[in-house]
Design a protein around this motif. Structure first.
Motif, mmCIF file in Angstrom:
data_model
loop_
_atom_site.group_PDB
_atom_site.id
_atom_site.type_symbol
_atom_site.label_atom_id
_atom_site.label_comp_id
_atom_site.label_asym_id
_atom_site.label_seq_id
_atom_site.Cartn_x
_atom_site.Cartn_y
_atom_site.Cartn_z
ATOM 1 N N THR A 117 -1.670 8.060 5.650
ATOM 2 C CA THR A 117 -2.758 8.613 4.839
ATOM 3 C C THR A 117 -3.717 7.546 4.353
ATOM 4 O OG1 THR A 117 -1.439 8.300 2.855
ATOM 5 C CG2 THR A 117 -1.328 10.476 3.930
ATOM 6 N N GLY A 118 -3.306 6.263 4.420
ATOM 7 C CA GLY A 118 -4.012 5.222 3.672
ATOM 8 C C GLY A 118 -3.510 5.201 2.233
ATOM 9 N N GLU A 146 0.868 -1.179 0.000
ATOM 10 C CA GLU A 146 0.000 0.000 0.000
ATOM 11 C C GLU A 146 0.902 1.226 0.000
ATOM 12 O OE1 GLU A 146 -3.055 -0.257 3.077
ATOM 13 O OE2 GLU A 146 -4.271 -1.509 1.746
ATOM 14 N N LEU A 147 0.798 2.011 -1.059
ATOM 15 C CA LEU A 147 1.577 3.250 -1.209
ATOM 16 C C LEU A 147 0.892 4.342 -0.397
ATOM 17 C CD1 LEU A 147 3.518 5.296 -2.609
ATOM 18 C CD2 LEU A 147 1.928 5.289 -4.556
ATOM 19 N N GLU A 148 1.564 4.775 0.667
ATOM 20 C CA GLU A 148 0.983 5.798 1.544
ATOM 21 C C GLU A 148 2.019 6.867 1.838
ATOM 22 O OE1 GLU A 148 -0.961 4.442 5.051
ATOM 23 O OE2 GLU A 148 -1.737 2.603 4.142
ATOM 24 N N MET A 149 1.552 7.952 2.414
ATOM 25 C CA MET A 149 2.452 8.891 3.039
ATOM 26 C C MET A 149 2.276 8.781 4.548
ATOM 27 S SD MET A 149 2.962 12.102 0.595
ATOM 28 C CE MET A 149 4.671 11.973 1.125
ATOM 29 N N GLY A 150 3.378 8.985 5.261
ATOM 30 C CA GLY A 150 3.339 9.035 6.722
ATOM 31 C C GLY A 150 3.420 10.488 7.163
ATOM 32 N N ILE A 151 2.681 10.822 8.195
ATOM 33 C CA ILE A 151 2.633 12.199 8.721
ATOM 34 C C ILE A 151 3.112 12.143 10.171
ATOM 35 C CG2 ILE A 151 1.094 14.122 9.302
ATOM 36 C CD1 ILE A 151 -0.847 12.799 7.105
ATOM 37 N N PHE A 152 4.229 12.808 10.457
ATOM 38 C CA PHE A 152 4.733 12.795 11.834
ATOM 39 C C PHE A 152 4.150 13.952 12.638
ATOM 40 C CE2 PHE A 152 8.136 9.790 10.709
ATOM 41 C CZ PHE A 152 8.067 8.989 11.830
#
Lengths: 439, 439
Positions: free
Chosen positions: B368-369, B210-216
């Motif tokens: 982000t999902g 799953e291609l996502e972005m991570g938000i810290f």
């Protein structure tokens, strides 16, 4: 697998005389762990062990020079701010410390003179969470709870087909787990009535409790390495009480398809005292599936688990309303249950959680899920006790409750007793709901 | 809300000449953060900032005496083993350190002679996770992904009624998040074919990405205190790349009614570099709902969010099979997407997550999902690209893939580029799947 040993002897008495008080949760046979300091002080948090109405200060014990070997190593680990380092050591060290404590606290022990100086009265203690909880997983181990809830949503098909095969669980929120005695505000969130066109944002009007037990992970497993059911209990430090407060009007609108989220993660309350599996050994009972139910798959089955994988722990929920408090009335019991009714054991939860290689770490918390018993008066959440809010409870003072009201305080209690063993208890897990913030 | 400032000037050049290399992810306008040390060393992990093919060692920078005030305070916090302390400081300190780094690394800077001694080549670096991740929440922000997946389960009603109102999210597992470059074993678990009478335990045969972005999360909010949408971005440190590996045959059997669990928590891979919101300021774009869709509820709406709440970040997934590796062939791109297609913005996720008082802490991670775009060739998971496993992908070397096979390595990439701004990138997020353990 922990067998009975000299620390379980019901005849043992402590020179801390309150340990022998009738109904004490903390006799010499219990010796549960917490993180504490003196109320109102800026002392360092450190581990302590309950005995009667006192706490053995593990920092002071570790510095006392009275222990050696594994027991000393465990006391030093337990002297830290949280119990994570002690939890990481594993059962050999836990057991050595328990034995040393049991011997040193017994009537006639040579340690009495020195150790009297290591005690802090519980009445003067403030508590921290027992551990820095890395991950929190909440299970759903009561088939009675799953069935009661399922009936409200799917009357013809209350129990989903996976329930008897998979210990259903999901990840919970660690940051909002608070220790007993912490109050919290009624949460605000999106809800949508079935007949409403659009959702609204408001304070939850359907606030509930969930009576659960918490299971603290001890030693870790490496990522990629499952824990077999025969080793599973060596990875468990102990058990405590957990109230998984729930907003029942936020939950149905948000939970499809990924599960509960904001309906749960505003606060979860944990008891300060963690009772070790070794202390619970006299209260092990057989784990058996009802006639005709599927047997657990091999990775969740063992002779030990069948013979002694469950725990006979009595549980109760007490409620004190603002009106009762103002009138000087004590909390009243609204339900009782027992952990022995769970459909999956502690060892099965650990084996299942790690079957895919997921790593459990010291201080991780597993919740059992709402521990409702087989009859409706053993339901462990208001949503069951009031049948989805349709049958309010009437309290002895005439008040009624469908859901929690502002100012309500809820106390969970847990204890073990049977002939031939010492009664031991979990202390209390208490929380009060304050009004919602102003919108 | 971060505005453009001198650090965004596309004309800026660094005395680290590789920062100007064509296609570099790390020009002077980026300055992302990681936790690193030299490969093979026992050095302490500490924060670093990427510039070209080098890393500015924040421990050495903090000790150099060349900074002062907020910038020095931020460098000292960033010198620790993880970036949590830096993340906790908030945007004023982050911004001060960025400005000092931008000025000191510019062509002609007086700092050049001293700072050359603070650089470590990226080629010699090993990376740690950027932060100790307390809690990890995964959202579901691509309506295209939600629709594509929904079609496979509910062809007539692919999108659930709550989707356009609630940013759907659930708690994920922190302990099994690994940094880019870490391999993992194919997980084992319970699966049940629709026509099978009982489940079986086996290695997953439907392994997906799953291609996502991570938000810290940066600075925290107190338990019980929501973060308003106007303040939300001040609580976000930056963004990275996230691969939420998924076992698609374990998922459908376990996920009712509480959501995905063992199908996800065996491994999630994170890129080492965190790109700050300030660095992303030139790539902000308007956030707008499609014609006829409900508008966000007021707690998730603001003028800033509408005008500039989304980010234009190009994303791609590359795959390298064992056969390609053996033949010396590079990874091939199998899909591409863009974060701008998300249905909910970063600020909306923070505002929603905290509306009930849930506390976010420095170093917490939001996913982000799966960031699928509007067309099928922008799908960000194999389950969509192969239409549930029915249409295998054919790779340039003739191999086909329905799901991942043992030895497959997957690389996520992300970058921003537009006329009038410097191109910046996220580096890579790479992981390789090894064979399952022997059953």
């Amino acid at each position: 697998m922990t067998l009975l040993n000299e620390t379980h002897d019901p005849a043992l008495q402590s020179w801390v005389s309150s340990a022998q008080a009738a109904g004490s949760d903390f006799p010499l046979q219990n010796l549960p762990f917490a993180s504490f300091r003196r109320q109102g002080s800026q002392e360092a948090w450190r581990g302590g062990v309950a005995i009667g109405d006192q706490i053995v200060d593990l920092q002071a014990l570790a510095a006392s020079g009275s222990l050696s070997g594994d027991a000393q190593r465990a006391a030093e680990a337990g002297a830290q701010e949280t119990l994570n380092a002690l939890m990481a050591l594993g059962p050999k060290a836990w057991s050595a410390l328990r034995l040393a404590l049991s011997r040193g606290l017994r009537v006639g022990a040579a340690e009495q003179a020195q150790w009297q100086g290591l005690l802090v009265p519980q009445a003067q203690a403030a508590y921290n969470l027992p551990a820095r909880i890395g991950d929190y997983t909440d299970f759903y181990t009561s088939i009675h709870h799953a069935t009661n809830i399922g009936k409200q949503f799917r009357p013809d098909n209350p129990l989903l087909p996976n329930y008897q095969w998979v210990p259903i669980g999901y990840h919970g929120r660690s940051s909002s787990i608070v220790v007993s005695g912490t109050s919290f505000k009624r949460p605000v969130g999106q809800t949508k009535a079935p007949d409403a066109a659009v959702p609204t944002v408001k304070a939850s009007a359907r606030m509930d409790i969930e009576l659960e037990m918490g299971i603290f992970v001890g030693q870790s497993n490496a990522l990629g390495e499952p824990v077999s059911i025969s080793e599973a209990e060596d990875h468990v430090f102990g058990l405590c009480l957990l109230n998984d407060w729930s907003a029942r009007d936020i939950q149905p609108w948000e939970y499809q398809p990924l599960g509960p989220f904001l309906s749960k993660n505003f606060a979860s309350t944990l008891s300060p005292w963690v009772v070790t599996l070794e202390a619970l050994a006299p209260y092990r009972v057989a784990f058996a599936r009802p006639e005709g139910d599927p047997q657990p798959l091999p990775y969740m089955d063992s002779a030990h688990n069948r013979e002694a994988g469950a725990f006979d722990i009595a549980l109760a929920v007490d409620l004190q309303t603002s009106k009762m408090r103002a009138a000087g009335e004590k909390a009243v019991q609204i339900t009782q249950s027992n952990y022995r009714h769970a459909y999956w054991t502690v060892a099965q939860l650990v084996a299942h959680h790690t079957i895919n290689g997921c790593n459990l770490q010291p201080g991780d918390l597993l919740g059992t899920g709402t521990l409702s018993g087989p009859s409706l008066d053993q339901a462990a959440a208001l949503i069951e006790l009031t049948v989805g809010g349709k049958q309010p409870l009437t309290l002895p003072n005439g008040e009624t409750r469908t859901w929690l009201e502002d100012g309500d305080a809820v106390v969970l209690r847990g204890w073990c007793e049977r002939p031939g063993a010492a009664r031991i208890g979990f202390g209390i897990c208490e929380g009060q709901m304050l009004p919602a913030r102003t919108l």
